[in-house]
Design an enzyme around this catalytic site. Structure first.
Site, mmCIF file in Angstrom:
data_model
loop_
_atom_site.group_PDB
_atom_site.id
_atom_site.type_symbol
_atom_site.label_atom_id
_atom_site.label_comp_id
_atom_site.label_asym_id
_atom_site.label_seq_id
_atom_site.Cartn_x
_atom_site.Cartn_y
_atom_site.Cartn_z
ATOM 1 N N HIS A 234 58.007 88.255 21.502
ATOM 2 C CA HIS A 234 57.446 89.368 20.570
ATOM 3 C C HIS A 234 58.071 90.645 20.448
ATOM 4 O O HIS A 234 58.662 90.748 21.845
ATOM 5 C CB HIS A 234 55.869 89.535 20.852
ATOM 6 C CG HIS A 234 55.637 89.710 22.478
ATOM 7 N ND1 HIS A 234 55.836 88.957 23.250
ATOM 8 C CD2 HIS A 234 55.304 91.203 22.958
ATOM 9 C CE1 HIS A 234 55.671 89.420 24.455
ATOM 10 N NE2 HIS A 234 55.089 90.751 24.129
ATOM 11 N N HIS B 214 62.613 82.868 22.474
ATOM 12 C CA HIS B 214 61.799 83.958 23.325
ATOM 13 C C HIS B 214 63.230 84.699 24.089
ATOM 14 O O HIS B 214 63.041 85.586 24.637
ATOM 15 C CB HIS B 214 60.868 83.489 24.138
ATOM 16 C CG HIS B 214 59.670 83.236 23.583
ATOM 17 N ND1 HIS B 214 59.499 81.565 23.415
ATOM 18 C CD2 HIS B 214 58.768 83.516 22.919
ATOM 19 C CE1 HIS B 214 58.576 81.389 22.694
ATOM 20 N NE2 HIS B 214 57.933 82.607 22.339
ATOM 21 N N SER C 5 47.185 89.174 14.222
ATOM 22 C CA SER C 5 46.052 89.971 13.899
ATOM 23 C C SER C 5 46.286 91.137 13.008
ATOM 24 O O SER C 5 45.154 91.592 12.286
ATOM 25 C CB SER C 5 45.933 90.699 15.401
ATOM 26 O OG SER C 5 47.220 91.492 15.787
#
Lengths: 204, 204
Positions: B123, B103, B178
């Site tokens: 992300h 990250h 998603s």
């Protein structure tokens, strides 16, 4: 014949547990690292600490995680109903020891003796970690031992006083948690268990 | 050059997910089984279901559990900061593919290229699964890609429209959740991703 003494971690492994282990490891057969809420990284850190404390890892059994047992060259793995099936474990990791936890004769019947080295069955007596649940008792323990050819380690509320009945029922040994961790004198507690299991605290 | 497309499970694997996978598996490079709350037994059951659905297990990467990947002959494992250290994994299981989730550039610097096959970094954009957390952005992605020699798979809010910038930054590929699972038409979504990654839906 000497009964086995397994010591199970209580989910809150700390420096205090390590200190106890360093004093008593020579008198137990296996230490089960059973810290369900800890991550793989945390479990490996604990095993590294055990290693530094000279706890022999060939006495350490890892709950559920076969990979951790293999990576750290521990004795083997203890499987529960939610773990990988023992047949699959044996096939991929033939070199490790496999214990299976069971709670009924029904589960004992399902236990595939070919793929399992020993069963842990309980809880036998009222136990601090199973408050409110009806204990199985020595009679049911005996019916399982009589049914299955695998060695059975009994667990649950086993004090040194109660250990005799368990061994007389044919158990290969006993597994304890609070009986050691929460004892006023854990070294004396292990010695007391060992006395019933017919073996003093000696380097093995 | 074709960018990789990784599809990550969303923690609620169901028959619906299986149905989608059966339609699109030939167009993705890897499916990550990442169901953190499921037991080893449950994960193995899912893999058995994938197997029956003819999803090739050499495209399946298991989150955290090396043992499950080995037992079911999957492609490999995806490690997080709380997982076993990659060096230990590589040493004991040299045959499996190892992905490491990172990250930050700091974590990229710690990633040992010898023991890791690819990084998943994110992300990158605002994402439904990371609401409220500041996305890293493409600029930081590029600085990591420029720093480290390992292939980097970018994750987080990557739509087909945004995928181009990510690939242009030098990412080896993208990972989505998603964007496929919650798409009105998951087959079309995968086709759209593939178009940007310069490859149609073809049996590979």
């Amino acid at each position: 014949m000497n009964g086995q003494l397994h010591l199970i971690s209580d989910g809150n492994f700390s420096k205090q547990h390590l200190n106890i282990l360093m004093k008593i490891h020579s008198a137990i057969d296996y230490f089960h690292l059973r810290e369900k809420k800890k991550s793989a990284g945390e479990l490996i850190e604990i095993i590294n600490v055990l290693e530094k404390g000279n706890i022999p890892l060939h006495k350490v059994i890892i709950n559920d995680r076969i990979d951790i047992s293999v990576m750290k060259k521990c004795a083997g793995v203890q499987l529960a109903y939610h773990s990988a099936p023992s047949t699959l474990v044996r096939k991929s990791f033939p070199e490790i020891m496999i214990g299976q936890s069971i709670h009924s004769l029904e589960e004992a019947k399902k236990a595939n003796a070919k793929d399992i080295d020993f069963l842990v069955y309980g809880h036998i007596f009222e136990s601090r970690s199973k408050v409110g649940k009806t204990p199985k008792g020595v009679y049911e323990l005996k019916s399982i031992i009589d049914y299955i050819s695998l060695p059975v380690i009994a667990i649950g509320g086993i004090t040194p006083e109660r250990a005799e009945a368990v061994i007389n029922a044919g158990a290969e040994g006993i597994a304890v948690m609070s009986g050691v961790w929460q004892a006023d004198d854990p070294v004396k507690a292990v010695r007391d268990y060992r006395k019933v299991l017919k073996e003093g605290i000696i380097e093995r």
